[in-house]
Structures are given as structure tokens and as C-alpha cells.
Design a protein around this motif. Structure first.
Motif, PDB file in Angstrom:
ATOM      1  N   THR A   1     -13.111   4.611  48.097  1.00 50.65           N
ATOM      2  CA  THR A   1     -13.902   3.519  48.035  1.00 50.65           C
ATOM      3  C   THR A   1     -12.975   2.119  48.397  1.00 50.65           C
ATOM      4  O   THR A   1     -11.603   3.021  48.084  1.00 50.65           O
ATOM      5  N   GLU A   2     -12.998   1.320  48.011  1.00 50.81           N
ATOM      6  CA  GLU A   2     -10.913   0.399  47.497  1.00 50.81           C
ATOM      7  C   GLU A   2     -11.093  -0.607  46.195  1.00 50.81           C
ATOM      8  O   GLU A   2      -9.967  -0.471  46.285  1.00 50.81           O
ATOM      9  N   HIS A   3     -12.277   0.339  45.233  1.00 54.79           N
ATOM     10  CA  HIS A   3     -11.861   0.326  43.875  1.00 54.79           C
ATOM     11  C   HIS A   3     -11.421   0.649  43.520  1.00 54.79           C
ATOM     12  O   HIS A   3     -10.916   2.249  43.149  1.00 54.79           O
TER      13      HIS A   3
ATOM     14  N   ASP B   1     -17.060   7.591  46.025  1.00 53.77           N
ATOM     15  CA  ASP B   1     -18.222   7.834  45.415  1.00 53.77           C
ATOM     16  C   ASP B   1     -19.339   8.949  46.007  1.00 53.77           C
ATOM     17  O   ASP B   1     -20.230   8.868  45.883  1.00 53.77           O
TER      18      ASP B   1
END
Length: 181
Positions: free
Chosen positions: A26-28, A21
Motif C-alpha cells: 500500500t501507499e501507507h 495488506d
């Protein structure tokens, strides 16, 4: 020190890309796309931002039968000779027989038999429970009768002892009277 711009970058797992980001990971995650760019000329990582998934969801999608169908369509169909097909069939039948032998060896039941077996066991349990409760009730009644008989016998023995005591007292009183006269 300049930070990398936000976007999709290779993950530790080579099958996935992870979203940066601009400040941190991130966990995405999502599955890597094989095409480097889409029609608009944007990288596939940017185009895939709408389809962001967690690692677990991505793996589930990868392993689901629906996800396997398009991949199978991309692969050329493997043609087998009759001999190769027979060999594969024999190998599959051998594995099935081995599985059935394990089921027989450990006295396992087929899945469709489990419900019938459970119903049968529940019926037997209900019958045994009813028999046990009937025996327990009979035992309570017998115990109550034995207790009542024991009380009656004890009361009778007490009455007999009392009577003997009273007779002994009367006999002693009679002797005392006779001695006094």
C-alpha cells in the motif's frame, strides 16, 4: 505458494516501513520505531498501524522542528571548550558575512524591505501611468485640433478652387457673349 501475512515490513528507504495488506504493498508508510515491542508485547509495526502516514507526511514530520526536539533530548549535550565555541562562532560569523556579501553584490533586499520597495514601485508606476494618460489625452486633443484645422484648410482650398472655376466659367461665358455680339 503462501503469501506473507498483512503487516509492516522494511521499505526500500531504510528510514521507513511500508504496510503489506496480504495481497500487495500500500501507499501507507511510517518511520521505523527503535523499540521492537510495546508494553502489550505486540510488535511496534502493528502498534504503529493507527499512525499510518504517507511518505511525504512522514518526511515532513521527520524534518519539522517539533520532531527534532525529542531527538535532541535523547542525545547527550555536546560540551565545547571556549576555544571550540569561539571557532564555531567565527565560522558562523564568516558564513553570515559571506551571505551579506552576496546580498550586497547582487543588490538584493532584505525580506522586510520588500514590502516597502513594492509599495514605492507601485506608487512610481501609478505616477508614471497618470503622466502617460495625461500626455496621451493631450496628444489626442492636439491631433483632433490638427484634423479640424486640416479639414477647415481643405474646405477653404476647395472653396477657393471652386470660386476660381466659377470665375473662369463666367469669364469664358462673357467672352462667348462678346464674340457673339
Amino acid at each position: 505458494m503462501s503469501a506473507a501475512p498483512a503487516g509492516w515490513y522494511d521499505d526500500k528507504d531504510p528510514r521507513f516501513v511500508r504496510y503489506w495488506d496480504g495481497q500487495g504493498w500500500t501507499e501507507h508508510v511510517q518511520l521505523k520505531k527503535s523499540a521492537p515491542a510495546d508494553r502489550a508485547g505486540q510488535p511496534s509495526e502493528v502498534r504503529g498501524a493507527a499512525a499510518t502516514q504517507t511518505r511525504r507526511a512522514a518526511r515532513a514530520a521527520e524534518q519539522s522542528p517539533r520532531a527534532a526536539v525529542p531527538a535532541a533530548q535523547d542525545k547527550p549535550v555536546e560540551k565545547l571548550s571556549k576555544r571550540e565555541a569561539r571557532e564555531r562562532l567565527r565560522a558562523a560569523e564568516a558564513r553570515i558575512e559571506a551571505g551579506e556579501a552576496v546580498v550586497a553584490r547582487y543588490q538584493m533586499r532584505a525580506f522586510d524591505d520588500v514590502d516597502a520597495y513594492r509599495a514605492e514601485q507601485d506608487q512610481q508606476l501609478t505616477t508614471l501611468r497618470a503622466e502617460f494618460e495625461a500626455e496621451q489625452s493631450e496628444a489626442r486633443e492636439l491631433w483632433a485640433k490638427e484634423q479640424a484645422n486640416a479639414r477647415e484648410q481643405f474646405a477653404a482650398e476647395q472653396a477657393a478652387e471652386r470660386l476660381k472655376g466659377e470665375q473662369a466659367v463666367r469669364t469664358a461665358e462673357d467672352r462667348v457673349r462678346t464674340a457673339e455680339q
